[in-house]
Design a protein around this motif. Structure first.
Motif, PDB file in Angstrom:
ATOM      1  N   MET A  80       0.833  -1.198   0.000  1.00 42.42           N
ATOM      2  CA  MET A  80       0.000   0.000   0.000  1.00 42.42           C
ATOM      3  C   MET A  80       0.867   1.247   0.000  1.00 42.42           C
ATOM      4  O   MET A  80       0.814   2.073   0.905  1.00 42.42           O
ATOM      5  CB  MET A  80      -0.906  -0.001   1.241  1.00 42.42           C
ATOM      6  N   ALA A  81       1.725   1.393  -1.003  1.00 41.46           N
ATOM      7  CA  ALA A  81       2.607   2.559  -1.029  1.00 41.46           C
ATOM      8  C   ALA A  81       2.265   3.439  -2.220  1.00 41.46           C
ATOM      9  O   ALA A  81       1.949   2.956  -3.293  1.00 41.46           O
ATOM     10  CB  ALA A  81       4.058   2.100  -1.122  1.00 41.46           C
ATOM     11  N   SER A  82       2.288   4.724  -2.012  1.00 39.87           N
ATOM     12  CA  SER A  82       2.169   5.660  -3.115  1.00 39.87           C
ATOM     13  C   SER A  82       3.231   6.720  -2.879  1.00 39.87           C
ATOM     14  O   SER A  82       3.928   6.690  -1.881  1.00 39.87           O
ATOM     15  CB  SER A  82       0.775   6.288  -3.148  1.00 39.87           C
ATOM     16  N   LEU A  83       3.319   7.642  -3.821  1.00 34.15           N
ATOM     17  CA  LEU A  83       4.314   8.699  -3.713  1.00 34.15           C
ATOM     18  C   LEU A  83       4.176   9.452  -2.398  1.00 34.15           C
ATOM     19  O   LEU A  83       5.155   9.814  -1.767  1.00 34.15           O
ATOM     20  CB  LEU A  83       4.125   9.650  -4.893  1.00 34.15           C
ATOM     21  N   HIS A  84       2.932   9.654  -1.980  1.00 36.76           N
ATOM     22  CA  HIS A  84       2.694  10.507  -0.815  1.00 36.76           C
ATOM     23  C   HIS A  84       2.324   9.747   0.439  1.00 36.76           C
ATOM     24  O   HIS A  84       2.103  10.350   1.465  1.00 36.76           O
ATOM     25  CB  HIS A  84       1.559  11.496  -1.128  1.00 36.76           C
ATOM     26  N   GLU A  85       2.255   8.431   0.363  1.00 38.05           N
ATOM     27  CA  GLU A  85       1.600   7.741   1.462  1.00 38.05           C
ATOM     28  C   GLU A  85       1.949   6.270   1.548  1.00 38.05           C
ATOM     29  O   GLU A  85       2.105   5.604   0.534  1.00 38.05           O
ATOM     30  CB  GLU A  85       0.108   7.949   1.194  1.00 38.05           C
ATOM     31  N   ILE A  86       2.107   5.780   2.770  1.00 41.48           N
ATOM     32  CA  ILE A  86       2.346   4.352   2.986  1.00 41.48           C
ATOM     33  C   ILE A  86       1.437   3.851   4.097  1.00 41.48           C
ATOM     34  O   ILE A  86       1.412   4.417   5.185  1.00 41.48           O
ATOM     35  CB  ILE A  86       3.811   4.067   3.397  1.00 41.48           C
ATOM     36  N   GLY A 103       7.826  13.493   4.577  1.00 41.61           N
ATOM     37  CA  GLY A 103       6.836  14.002   3.634  1.00 41.61           C
ATOM     38  C   GLY A 103       5.828  12.986   3.137  1.00 41.61           C
ATOM     39  O   GLY A 103       5.086  13.247   2.193  1.00 41.61           O
ATOM     40  N   ARG A 104       5.800  11.801   3.759  1.00 40.19           N
ATOM     41  CA  ARG A 104       4.797  10.801   3.361  1.00 40.19           C
ATOM     42  C   ARG A 104       3.882  10.487   4.532  1.00 40.19           C
ATOM     43  O   ARG A 104       4.362  10.231   5.642  1.00 40.19           O
ATOM     44  CB  ARG A 104       5.462   9.509   2.903  1.00 40.19           C
ATOM     45  N   ILE A 105       2.588  10.491   4.262  1.00 42.55           N
ATOM     46  CA  ILE A 105       1.613  10.104   5.281  1.00 42.55           C
ATOM     47  C   ILE A 105       1.821   8.635   5.611  1.00 42.55           C
ATOM     48  O   ILE A 105       1.938   7.797   4.708  1.00 42.55           O
ATOM     49  CB  ILE A 105       0.172  10.346   4.773  1.00 42.55           C
TER      50      ILE A 105
END
Ligand code: PSU
Ligand code: MN
Length: 307
Positions: free
Chosen positions: A1-7, A65-67
């Protein structure tokens, strides 16, 4: 469940996929609310209390910088050891992401992240609200507006922080359609003390009853949060007179030192801990952990019986 802005951790993501109970935990109380090493111990004990209740904890923060929804043991320690973390309310999240910052999330940011990602239950110590000099300073926590738009999310806490104008905060929650409920009490808990002396109109006796209320609120499609308020455990509750004296001194010190904005809450909590020879710390820790446990039980009831 990883994206550029969030894990989101694997554990939390798979629990959400199967509709199992998850409890969001905030990180401001770890990074800014409690001193080292009590903060790490409290964060670990809170996660443990959620697990003992049969739910999965998701401590929320922003790292580089990642939620982050769910933290590893070493990430939790990183938050606890932090000295440079931003204290991020909901409106600060974009700044934290755009500038790749580390940030701890307050109730407003944690609740928004949680509910927009399908986590409908969170726990904290005491909510932010209307500060005592708000008539001139306009210092009103972002927590209130987020609670007003939280679409049936359940927030378990021990009331609002007693450093605030508590009656005004309760009124502000009414204005925003926030449903405030006493857990085995008819009065709003006083955060570090058992009661604020302010009556509540709604009361439940068990996690199952709390879950029923949440389901009714959600079925109606009401926009506000349900705030389930549990008093600090009796054995460690502060005496009202001791609390009042400590608070009065702390408020005077804040005024003398011209403490403003986000620094006010951590400053006052620190001074109260000092003035009560650590008893406030014991009470604060205990209420945070017991709220996490109750949130776990309520989340389990909600997941077990989704009608
Ligand atoms: N509960 C505690 N300690 C805390 C907080 C809650 O026992 O430090 C935090 C929460 O994150 C809450 C924040 O959102 O304090 C409110 O800060 P402010 O008054 O600056 O809005
Ligand atoms: Mn504030």
């Amino acid at each position: 469940m990883a994206s550029l802005h969030e894990i989101t951790t694997e554990e939390v993501a798979s629990q959400l996929d199967r509709g199992g109970p998850v409890v969001a935990l905030e990180s401001t109380l770890i990074a800014q609310g409690l001193p080292w090493p009590d903060n790490l111990e409290t964060a670990r004990e809170s996660e443990e209390a959620v697990r003992s209740a049969g739910a999965i904890p998701a401590t929320i923060a922003v790292l580089d910088g990642r939620i982050r929804v769910g933290l590893s043991a070493s990430e939790l320690e990183r938050v606890a050891r932090s000295t440079h973390f931003l204290k991020a309310g909901r409106r600060d999240l974009a700044t934290a992401l755009a500038r790749s910052l580390d940030a701890a999330t307050t109730v407003s940011a944690t609740l928004w992240i949680a509910r927009t990602r399908g986590i409908g239950v969170m726990a904290t110590g005491g909510l932010g609200g209307v500060h005592r000099e708000a008539a001139t300073t306009f210092d009103v926590s972002n927590d209130l507006d987020e609670l007003g738009s939280a679409d049936g999310a359940l927030v378990v806490c021990s009331g609002v922080k007693s450093i605030l104008d508590v009656p005004a905060t309760l009124d502000a929650m009414e204005t925003r359609g926030v449903c405030v409920v006493g857990y085995r009490t008819d009065e709003l808990p006083g955060f570090l003390t058992r009661s604020s002396g302010l009556p509540l109109e709604s009361r439940v006796e068990s996690p199952a009853e709390a879950a029923d209320l949440v389901r009714a609120h959600r079925a109606l499609g009401l926009p506000g949060a349900i705030v389930l308020t549990q008093p600090v455990p009796e054995a460690v509750a502060l005496d009202q007179a001791v609390m009042d004296a400590a608070l009065l001194t702390a408020l005077e010190e804040a005024r003398a030192e011209r403490v403003t904005g986000k620094a006010v809450t951590p400053f006052l909590l620190g001074r109260i801990r000092h003035a009560t020879a650590g008893n406030a710390l014991v009470a604060n820790r205990a209420l945070i952990v017991s709220n996490a446990g109750l949130a776990g039980e309520a989340a389990r009831e909600l997941a077990a019986n989704t009608r």
